[in-house]
Design an enzyme around this catalytic site. Structure first.
Site, PDB file in Angstrom:
ATOM      1  N   HIS A 135     115.802  61.430  -7.074  1.00  0.00           N
ATOM      2  CA  HIS A 135     116.722  62.374  -7.371  1.00  0.00           C
ATOM      3  C   HIS A 135     117.062  62.530  -8.723  1.00  0.00           C
ATOM      4  O   HIS A 135     118.496  62.736  -9.324  1.00  0.00           O
ATOM      5  CB  HIS A 135     118.211  61.871  -6.484  1.00  0.00           C
ATOM      6  N   HIS A 170     122.909  67.974  -1.692  1.00  0.00           N
ATOM      7  CA  HIS A 170     122.977  66.987  -0.919  1.00  0.00           C
ATOM      8  C   HIS A 170     124.293  66.436  -0.491  1.00  0.00           C
ATOM      9  O   HIS A 170     124.953  65.563  -0.609  1.00  0.00           O
ATOM     10  CB  HIS A 170     122.642  65.708  -1.857  1.00  0.00           C
ATOM     11  N   GLU A 219     118.295  68.333   3.812  1.00  0.00           N
ATOM     12  CA  GLU A 219     118.139  69.045   2.319  1.00  0.00           C
ATOM     13  C   GLU A 219     116.681  69.733   2.379  1.00  0.00           C
ATOM     14  O   GLU A 219     115.634  69.185   2.349  1.00  0.00           O
ATOM     15  CB  GLU A 219     117.962  67.715   1.411  1.00  0.00           C
TER      16      GLU A 219
END
Length: 360
Positions: free
Chosen positions: A111, A182, A322
Site C-alpha cells: 500500500h 480502502h 478494492e
C-alpha cells in the site's frame, strides 16, 4: 455542518508537515452524506438509508484525526498509493534499472510503503455540495518510486446514491501506479457485529492465488469448486471453515479476483461485485474499469480498535472491495501492466452504489 454525524470539525483541525487539515461534507438530494478529511483523503463517514429510511454510517473509522494517526490500522477509508496491494520484496525493474521500495509488510511492500498516500495531507482543489477533488504531486523517489507523479482524485456523490471515484495521474519518468480506495464496510452499520452473514457476489471466474506472504504465485486459477466462487451470491462466512490452503494464508479472504468484462452500466463500467445485507435491506454494488478486485474479509480486526460509536471492531467485522490492477504486477509480465510512461495518463474509476431491498 452534518445532519447525521457526531464527528466534530474541531477534532480534525490540525497542522501536519506544515499543511492544515480540515473536514468536508458531501450531500446529495436523498440525504446521503459522505464526510472526508484531507489527511489521506479519508472517507470518515458514509450515511446511507436502510429499507425504512433510517440513515446509518457504514464505514469504519474514528471521531478524531489523532486516532487515525495513532491507530495500528492505517488504512481506514484512505486513498492508497502509489501502489495498492503488495509488491514482492519491494523490488521491480524498469528498462533494466532496479528500484527498491520500502518493505513494510514482512519482506514485502504494501500500500505505498512506510508513508503512503494515506499518511499525507492532500490539497483540496474543488468543493461543491456533492463533489470534491484532491490533488498532490508525489515527488520523484518517494518511498522508492521513480518519477514526479501528479495525482488528482475526484469524488462525486450522485443523486443515484453513487459515490463515484475518478483517479487521474501523470508522471515525468516511467513508474508503476495502482491507486485504490480502502474503506472498511459493514452494511448493518460500523461496529454492528460480523459481516459473515452479508451476501456477496463477485463477477469473477478466476482469482490470483498467493503464497504465505500473500504475493501472487503468477497463476490465474478458476474459482469453480473452491471457496472463492462468488458467482452466485452467498454468505461471506459460508465457506470460511473449508480446509483450503489459500484461506489459511489469508486467515480468510484477502485475495484478488480477475473481473469479467460484462455486464456494464450506462457509463461502461463493469459490475464487479454486489453485497446484500438482509437485515437492513442495504445493497452495495461496485462498478469499475479495473481488471481486478481485492476482497478482504476483515481478518486482522481483533476487537481492540474502538470505533465512532464506542463499539469494538471485531474479527471479520468489515469487508473491503478494492478495485485495482493485480498485486505484484511489476514482477508478473502475464498480468495487465501497471507501468505508466511520461506520454500517458493513468485513469481509473470506481463506483460504490447504494440501493435498498424494500422487502424484509
Amino acid at each position: 455542518m452534518t445532519k447525521n454525524s457526531s464527528v466534530l470539525l474541531s477534532e480534525f483541525k490540525n497542522i501536519i508537515n506544515d499543511k492544515e487539515t480540515n473536514l468536508y461534507v458531501l450531500r446529495n438530494n436523498n440525504g446521503v452524506e459522505a464526510i472526508f478529511t484531507d489527511y489521506g483523503q479519508r472517507l470518515i463517514s458514509l450515511f446511507v438509508p436502510d429499507r425504512n429510511g433510517n440513515m446509518e454510517d457504514i464505514v469504519l473509522g474514528f471521531n478524531t484525526l489523532q486516532e487515525y494517526i495513532d491507530s495500528k490500522e492505517k488504512y481506514f477509508g484512505a486513498t492508497i498509493g502509489r501502489y495498492g496491494n503488495r509488491i514482492a520484496k519491494g523490488k521491480f525493474s524498469i528498462d533494466g534499472k532496479s528500484y527498491q521500495l520500502a518493505t513494510n509488510n514482512g519482506e514485502n511492500h504494501l500500500h505505498g510503503g512506510d508513508k503512503g498516500f494515506n499518511d499525507v495531507v492532500w490539497d483540496v482543489k474543488k468543493v461543491t455540495e456533492n463533489e470534491i477533488e484532491f490533488k498532490r504531486v508525489s515527488p520523484d523517489m518517494e518511498e522508492g518510486y521513480p518519477g514526479n507523479l501528479d495525482v488528482t482524485v475526484h469524488y462525486h456523490l450522485t443523486d443515484d446514491n453513487e459515490l463515484e471515484i475518478t483517479y487521474k495521474a501523470t508522471t515525468d519518468k516511467a513508474t508503476h501506479v495502482n491507486l485504490t480506495h480502502h474503506s472498511f464496510f459493514n452494511l448493518k452499520g460500523e461496529g454492528e457485529g460480523t459481516i459473515n452473514d452479508h451476501l456477496l457476489y463477485i463477477n469473477a471466474d478466476r482469482y490470483t492465488p498467493v503464497d504465505e506472504g500473500l504475493i501472487p504465485i503468477g497463476k490465474l486459477e478458476m474459482v469453480e469448486g473452491t471457496p472463492f466462487d462468488f458467482r452466485k451470491p452467498k454468505p461471506i462466512g459460508q465457506d470460511l471453515e473449508v480446509k483450503n490452503g489459500q484461506l489459511t494464508f489469508g486467515n480468510g479472504y484477502d485475495h484478488n479476483f480477475v473481473l469479467g468484462e460484462s455486464p456494464k452500466n450506462n457509463k461502461g463500467l463493469v459490475l464487479a461485485a454486489k453485497v446484500i445485507e438482509p437485515t437492513s435491506g442495504r445493497i452495495m454494488e461496485v462498478y469499475t474499469d479495473e481488471p481486478g478486485l481485492q476482497f478482504y474479509g476483515g481478518n486482522f480486526l481483533d476487537g481492540t480498535i474502538i470505533g465512532k460509536k464506542g463499539k469494538p471492531y471485531i474479527f471479520r467485522g468489515a469487508f473491503c472491495l478494492e478495485t485495482q490492477h493485480f498485486p505484484d504486477t511489476p514482477n508478473n509480465q502475464n498480468f495487465p501492466t501497471t507501468l505508466l510512461k511520461p506520454e500517458e495518463e493513468y485513469s481509473s474509476t470506481c463506483i460504490y452504489k447504494f440501493l435498498v431491498d424494500k422487502k424484509p
